[in-house]
Scaffold this active site. Structure first.
Site, mmCIF file in Angstrom:
data_model
loop_
_atom_site.group_PDB
_atom_site.id
_atom_site.type_symbol
_atom_site.label_atom_id
_atom_site.label_comp_id
_atom_site.label_asym_id
_atom_site.label_seq_id
_atom_site.Cartn_x
_atom_site.Cartn_y
_atom_site.Cartn_z
ATOM 1 N N CYS B 180 0.863 -1.187 0.000
ATOM 2 C CA CYS B 180 0.000 0.000 0.000
ATOM 3 C C CYS B 180 0.898 1.235 0.000
ATOM 4 C CB CYS B 180 -0.883 0.073 1.239
ATOM 5 S SG CYS B 180 -1.852 -1.391 1.609
ATOM 6 N N HIS B 184 0.836 4.872 -1.535
ATOM 7 C CA HIS B 184 0.265 5.805 -0.561
ATOM 8 C C HIS B 184 1.236 6.134 0.571
ATOM 9 C CE1 HIS B 184 -3.772 5.415 -2.281
ATOM 10 N NE2 HIS B 184 -3.733 4.121 -2.148
ATOM 11 N N ARG B 228 -13.203 -0.181 -1.640
ATOM 12 C CA ARG B 228 -11.960 0.555 -1.900
ATOM 13 C C ARG B 228 -10.741 -0.313 -1.574
ATOM 14 N NH1 ARG B 228 -10.416 3.889 -5.465
ATOM 15 N NH2 ARG B 228 -8.938 2.204 -5.625
ATOM 16 N N CYS B 232 -7.979 -1.662 -4.187
ATOM 17 C CA CYS B 232 -6.554 -1.352 -4.067
ATOM 18 C C CYS B 232 -5.723 -2.626 -4.010
ATOM 19 C CB CYS B 232 -6.301 -0.432 -2.875
ATOM 20 S SG CYS B 232 -6.570 1.308 -3.320
#
Lengths: 104, 271
Positions: B180, B184, B228, B232
């Site tokens: 992730c 991010h 979501r 992702c």
């Protein structure tokens, strides 16, 4: 079976500022589903608003309008306690009417 | 009162085309999109799902013909206000931490008699179908509008969920060796025109949870954070997680706790 609309109206003097959200798939007839079949045309073709039973707004609409559309319009000569009802009808003959009472 | 006429009529149709945009135009695009979003937020179609969810919450349904009004979202049976911003949390009756969607699924199974299998079969919205759970979560979320995120960290399980979520967030694996954090974990990253929030930056952490559940203008569908997370994981080329899995709850704990203190503005609009 059609889902309810969300109608909001605020009064400014004798003008009601109306905003309505409609729950509708608004299929353009151009989209294909996951298995490649064309999703049939399905859209709201007319909208009517009535204030105490008298038509104050009429619209003819097409499939070019988005899914779950929003409409905003103003109605003159409205006052608190008036009943505002909105009706839509689609090309499959499905209809929905919702009503609100204008606030103070 | 002889003249009653329309002074103005406008249709706000949300048709958002995918136009190719040069890289240097990104900020203009973002700014324009923000204007569009501001207009849409005045009449967010998410409200339609909120209405639907409220009706579903109250209606007796399922094999047990029961409503969800006895569902305990963490603040006592039937208490909806404030529940969204105070989850994920530890639920003593199941002995584990659950996020809001996991809890709703739990209630639909235990109170109404639905099965996990049927709820997990097609758990995410499509253009033609919005799962009931999505509308119910949207309704619950809307009842926390204006309240601050306050996901508890008051017991060992909740702290463990946070640590697990953090570990998953930084765990690199899969065909492209991504985590992730690859997307991010630093400021100023983007994919095409989408600015990617950096959840490790305290200033941006709340962007992970604000505006969810969100009405996605692309396709006109309502999505929760479960979707979501799933999407992702897909972008990360990871195997698809099980619906309302512990890993998702852990990630949501990590994201929500990092956003604690931020005011939640209710279900939002996403591109």
């Amino acid at each position: 079976m059609a889902d309810p609309m969300r109608i909001r109206a605020t009064l400014q003097g004798d003008v009601a500022d109306v905003r309505v959200l409609m729950s509708h798939p608004m299929e353009t007839g151009q989209r294909k589903d996951a298995s490649g079949n064309v999703v049939p045309l399905h859209f709201i073709h007319s909208i009517t608003a009535q204030l105490n039973g008298k038509t104050v707004f009429e619209a003819s609409t097409t499939q070019a309008i988005s899914r779950n559309p929003v409409f905003a319009f103003k109605v003159k000569g409205a006052k608190a306690g008036d009943k505002l009802s909105i009706t839509w009808e689609d090309n499959k003959g499905d209809k929905r009417t919702d009503e609100i009472t204008l606030g103070g | 009162m002889k003249r009653r006429n329309i002074v103005c009529a406008a249709a706000l149709g949300a048709a958002l085309g995918a136009t190719p945009v040069a890289a240097q135009d990104t900020d203009t695009t973002t700014a324009e999109f923000e204007k569009f979003r501001a207009v849409m937020e005045e009449a967010n179609p998410a409200e339609l799902f909120e209405l639907k969810g409220e009706e579903l919450w109250r209606t007796r349904r399922g094999p047990k013909n029961a409503s969800l009004e006895k569902c305990d979202l963490g603040l006592g049976p039937g208490v909806v206000k404030g529940a969204y911003v105070q989850t994920p949390r530890y639920f003593p009756d199941v002995g584990r931490v659950m996020d809001i969607e996991a809890r709703v699924v739990h209630c639909m199974i235990t109170l109404q008699g639905f099965t996990y299998e049927e709820l997990a079969k097609q758990p995410f919205s499509t253009e033609t179908r919005t799962p009931d759970v999505v509308s119910i979560v949207t309704f619950i979320a809307a009842q926390s509008k204006g309240m601050k995120f306050d996901a508890p960290q008051s017991n060992a399980q909740e702290r463990e969920a946070y640590e697990l979520g953090k570990a998953i967030f930084f765990h690199r694996a899969g065909a492209w060796d991504l985590s992730c954090a690859s997307c991010h974990g630093a400021d100023g990253k983007r994919i095409r025109t989408q600015q990617l929030p950096n959840f490790t930056n305290p200033q941006q952490a709340a962007r992970g949870v604000l505006g969810w559940p969100g009405y996605r203008m692309t396709g006109g569908v309502m999505h929760t954070l479960q979707w979501r997370m799933n999407d992702c994981f897909r972008q990360q080329r990871f195997p698809e997680p099980k619906y309302v899995s512990e890993a998702i709850t852990a990630l949501l704990t990590y994201l929500t706790v990092n956003a604690n203190g931020t005011v939640y503005k209710g279900p939002g609009i996403k591109r």
